[in-house]
Design a protein around this motif. Structure first.
Motif, PDB file in Angstrom:
ATOM      1  N   LYS A  64       0.826  -1.210   0.000  1.00 17.56           N
ATOM      2  CA  LYS A  64       0.000   0.000   0.000  1.00 17.56           C
ATOM      3  C   LYS A  64       0.861   1.262   0.000  1.00 17.56           C
ATOM      4  O   LYS A  64       0.580   2.214  -0.720  1.00 17.56           O
ATOM      5  CB  LYS A  64      -0.933   0.004   1.220  1.00 17.56           C
ATOM      6  CG  LYS A  64      -2.093  -0.946   1.091  1.00 17.56           C
ATOM      7  CD  LYS A  64      -3.178  -0.629   2.090  1.00 17.56           C
ATOM      8  CE  LYS A  64      -2.922  -1.304   3.399  1.00 17.56           C
ATOM      9  NZ  LYS A  64      -4.014  -1.125   4.367  1.00 17.56           N
TER      10      LYS A  64
ATOM     11  N   ARG B 279       3.990   1.564  -1.042  1.00 16.40           N
ATOM     12  CA  ARG B 279       4.729   1.687  -2.311  1.00 16.40           C
ATOM     13  C   ARG B 279       3.827   2.185  -3.438  1.00 16.40           C
ATOM     14  O   ARG B 279       4.281   2.920  -4.319  1.00 16.40           O
ATOM     15  CB  ARG B 279       5.369   0.364  -2.671  1.00 16.40           C
ATOM     16  CG  ARG B 279       6.532   0.070  -1.773  1.00 16.40           C
ATOM     17  CD  ARG B 279       7.250  -1.189  -2.141  1.00 16.40           C
ATOM     18  NE  ARG B 279       8.301  -1.414  -1.151  1.00 16.40           N
ATOM     19  CZ  ARG B 279       8.594  -2.583  -0.638  1.00 16.40           C
ATOM     20  NH1 ARG B 279       7.938  -3.665  -1.025  1.00 16.40           N
ATOM     21  NH2 ARG B 279       9.547  -2.706   0.244  1.00 16.40           N
ATOM     22  N   ALA B 280       2.565   1.806  -3.422  1.00 15.06           N
ATOM     23  CA  ALA B 280       1.629   2.303  -4.430  1.00 15.06           C
ATOM     24  C   ALA B 280       1.449   3.811  -4.294  1.00 15.06           C
ATOM     25  O   ALA B 280       1.399   4.534  -5.291  1.00 15.06           O
ATOM     26  CB  ALA B 280       0.293   1.588  -4.306  1.00 15.06           C
ATOM     27  N   LYS B 281       1.373   4.300  -3.075  1.00 19.04           N
ATOM     28  CA  LYS B 281       1.243   5.743  -2.831  1.00 19.04           C
ATOM     29  C   LYS B 281       2.508   6.485  -3.257  1.00 19.04           C
ATOM     30  O   LYS B 281       2.444   7.546  -3.876  1.00 19.04           O
ATOM     31  CB  LYS B 281       0.955   5.972  -1.344  1.00 19.04           C
ATOM     32  CG  LYS B 281       0.845   7.406  -0.945  1.00 19.04           C
ATOM     33  CD  LYS B 281      -0.395   8.040  -1.499  1.00 19.04           C
ATOM     34  CE  LYS B 281      -0.536   9.446  -0.945  1.00 19.04           C
ATOM     35  NZ  LYS B 281      -1.670  10.131  -1.515  1.00 19.04           N
TER      36      LYS B 281
ATOM     37  N   ALA C 191       4.642   5.591  -5.535  1.00 17.69           N
ATOM     38  CA  ALA C 191       4.778   5.554  -6.990  1.00 17.69           C
ATOM     39  C   ALA C 191       4.056   6.713  -7.659  1.00 17.69           C
ATOM     40  O   ALA C 191       4.484   7.198  -8.712  1.00 17.69           O
ATOM     41  CB  ALA C 191       4.258   4.231  -7.528  1.00 17.69           C
ATOM     42  N   THR C 192       2.958   7.189  -7.054  1.00 19.12           N
ATOM     43  CA  THR C 192       2.224   8.314  -7.631  1.00 19.12           C
ATOM     44  C   THR C 192       2.931   9.644  -7.409  1.00 19.12           C
ATOM     45  O   THR C 192       2.676  10.601  -8.121  1.00 19.12           O
ATOM     46  CB  THR C 192       0.803   8.408  -7.043  1.00 19.12           C
ATOM     47  OG1 THR C 192       0.897   8.664  -5.640  1.00 19.12           O
ATOM     48  CG2 THR C 192       0.029   7.123  -7.285  1.00 19.12           C
ATOM     49  N   GLN C 193       3.853   9.694  -6.439  1.00 15.09           N
ATOM     50  CA  GLN C 193       4.531  10.940  -6.113  1.00 15.09           C
ATOM     51  C   GLN C 193       5.691  11.263  -7.055  1.00 15.09           C
ATOM     52  O   GLN C 193       6.140  12.398  -7.130  1.00 15.09           O
ATOM     53  CB  GLN C 193       5.059  10.895  -4.680  1.00 15.09           C
ATOM     54  CG  GLN C 193       3.970  10.835  -3.648  1.00 15.09           C
ATOM     55  CD  GLN C 193       4.530  10.673  -2.252  1.00 15.09           C
ATOM     56  OE1 GLN C 193       5.702  10.380  -2.056  1.00 15.09           O
ATOM     57  NE2 GLN C 193       3.669  10.864  -1.262  1.00 15.09           N
ATOM     58  N   LYS C 194       6.228  10.262  -7.755  1.00 16.00           N
ATOM     59  CA  LYS C 194       7.313  10.444  -8.723  1.00 16.00           C
ATOM     60  C   LYS C 194       8.560  11.082  -8.106  1.00 16.00           C
ATOM     61  O   LYS C 194       9.138  12.012  -8.643  1.00 16.00           O
ATOM     62  CB  LYS C 194       6.849  11.281  -9.910  1.00 16.00           C
ATOM     63  CG  LYS C 194       5.657  10.725 -10.634  1.00 16.00           C
ATOM     64  CD  LYS C 194       5.981   9.471 -11.360  1.00 16.00           C
ATOM     65  CE  LYS C 194       4.775   9.013 -12.167  1.00 16.00           C
ATOM     66  NZ  LYS C 194       4.813   7.628 -12.492  1.00 16.00           N
TER      67      LYS C 194
ATOM     68  N   ARG D  87      12.947   7.027  -3.825  1.00 15.05           N
ATOM     69  CA  ARG D  87      12.412   6.301  -2.674  1.00 15.05           C
ATOM     70  C   ARG D  87      13.564   5.764  -1.837  1.00 15.05           C
ATOM     71  O   ARG D  87      14.479   5.137  -2.353  1.00 15.05           O
ATOM     72  CB  ARG D  87      11.546   5.158  -3.197  1.00 15.05           C
ATOM     73  CG  ARG D  87      11.051   4.208  -2.177  1.00 15.05           C
ATOM     74  CD  ARG D  87       9.987   3.288  -2.767  1.00 15.05           C
ATOM     75  NE  ARG D  87      10.435   2.471  -3.862  1.00 15.05           N
ATOM     76  CZ  ARG D  87      10.541   1.134  -3.804  1.00 15.05           C
ATOM     77  NH1 ARG D  87      10.240   0.490  -2.709  1.00 15.05           N
ATOM     78  NH2 ARG D  87      10.941   0.463  -4.842  1.00 15.05           N
TER      79      ARG D  87
ATOM     80  N   ASP E 227      11.783   6.427 -11.146  1.00 17.51           N
ATOM     81  CA  ASP E 227      11.095   5.488 -12.029  1.00 17.51           C
ATOM     82  C   ASP E 227      10.970   4.093 -11.419  1.00 17.51           C
ATOM     83  O   ASP E 227      10.264   3.243 -11.948  1.00 17.51           O
ATOM     84  CB  ASP E 227      11.774   5.416 -13.394  1.00 17.51           C
ATOM     85  CG  ASP E 227      13.229   4.964 -13.309  1.00 17.51           C
ATOM     86  OD1 ASP E 227      13.690   4.618 -12.206  1.00 17.51           O
ATOM     87  OD2 ASP E 227      13.899   4.959 -14.357  1.00 17.51           O
TER      88      ASP E 227
END
Length: 117
Positions: free
Chosen positions: A13, A15-17, A19-22, A25, A43
């Protein structure tokens, strides 16, 4: 569910959030004996920098690799490597672990040495 499955569900959960922040990490993993940190590009494909209690330069500064002092040293080294790579802003991926103890100390040390979460 067992403990590991629950942790991995939480991690998915988060990591999905992220990924949207670009943004890059800062991903961590901890075991009872060691702690690892990786800086992954925005990326999500390339590992830009990494640090762990298994590296020689980290081992010189610590007496035991499974405590808070070791986590602080790893946080310092990953922040220095990130700055050398030109990255200052990251998203903190705690991999489903509680933000407590060694995880918190690694994050605080990285912040003190120049990373922005």
């Amino acid at each position: 569910m067992d403990k590991k499955t629950t942790r991995l569900r939480r991690a998915k959960k988060v990591r999905a959030k992220i990924a949207t922040q670009k943004v890059a990490r800062l991903s961590i993993h901890r075991t009872p004996r060691h702690i690892y940190a990786q800086l992954i590009s925005a990326d999500g494909v390339t590992v830009v920098a990494s640090s762990s209690t298994l590296q020689a330069e980290v081992k010189k500064e610590i007496s035991y690799s499974g405590n808070k002092d070791a986590a602080k040293v790893v946080g310092k080294f990953i922040a220095e490597k990130a700055k050398a790579a030109g990255i200052t802003a990251v998203a903190f991926d705690r991999s489903g672990f509680k933000y407590h103890g060694r995880v918190k100390d690694l994050a605080d040390s990285a912040r003190e040495n120049g990373l922005e979460f």
